[in-house]
Write a protein that holds these residues in place. Sequence first.
Motif: not given
Length: 376
Positions: A295-310
């Motif tokens: 889950x924490x690795x998934x959150x790292x992917x999520x924070x990276x992806x959403x930060x690029x999008x933002x």
Amino acid sequence: MASSARYWVASLPVHTSKQAVWTNLQSSITSQAFDTPLYRFSAPDLRVGTLDSLLALSDDLVKSNTFIEGVTQKIRRQIDELERVTGTDGSPPTVDGVPVDSYLTRFVWDEAKYPTMSPLREIVDDIHLQVARIEDDMKIRAAEYNNVRSQLNAIYRKQSGSLAVRDVSNLVKPDDIITSEHLVTLIAVIPTYSQKDWLASYETLTNFVVPRSSKKLHEDNEYALYTVTLFGRVADNFKTSAREKGFQIRDFENSTEAQEDRKNEVEKLKHEQDAMMGSLLQWCYASYGEVFSSWMHFCAVRIFTESIMRYGLPPSFLAVVASPPLKSEKKVRSVLESFCDDANSSFWKSDDEVVIAGLGGESEVYPYVSFTINVV
């Protein structure tokens, strides 16, 4: 019962250096919300891919997060249930020997398990598949354990329920039973309020009932257990007449061997339940750590992806973890927003609360990336 903790994972745009933003953020949080723990979140530089692939992945991130978080909570609830049944209070689950809150606040990406050069979609799919396998395994293990537990509970109900449903064999002694070539002894369950009626009428329910042969063996709050002796050839007629008057004739095995077999079956099921309970609890502890790590690795992917999008490319953001008390949440939100003055973030700023359903996984949308992790 497990306690829970609420964390925010957030990212802020960086235009100078991450260290400078981090130092300023620490200073601001300390001065305005000193009771809020703040940590850096180690989100690695991942392979960006195309804008279309990021958009497609972003649509799936919230659903996948809900699934992974749900499996984490299921395993934690199973641990709580097993500990409640055993009456024990075990130590909290860990991730590789580290408490889960410490693992979150000191998270380090596992390059060997999830190479950062792999496509983001591949990493997310691998995490999702691994968690799904664990969930399937848990369903099988829990079903096997619950099956044995249900069998035992059914036996216990028969042993401890009312006389109308419980096994009465252990209440009947060998000398209570008369069995000969012609005579048989039946066991009758009589409502407590009908005992006088039984004693007054049992000899006349059919022919060939032995006079004064009924004896009370046991009584609970609702029923009394009686014997009655009669000729075997009229037993069926007696049962029919007894039922018509509201008396229940119970079947039972007057066999020491049968009673011993039932006792052995209970002991076997108890041993099997204890072994499966211990095995399931041990598996849950190990699997909780594995799923939480995923889950924490998934959150790292999520924070990276959403930060690029933002914030756009190239990736330049600071990821943090905060755990504000309820009374300090507005102050912390205000501090985080103060770091978002650039053009890419100003669109999301508003004096009023912005609510856009479905974006970024939060109903409230902020000028910075933010989502919540509930740790149990």
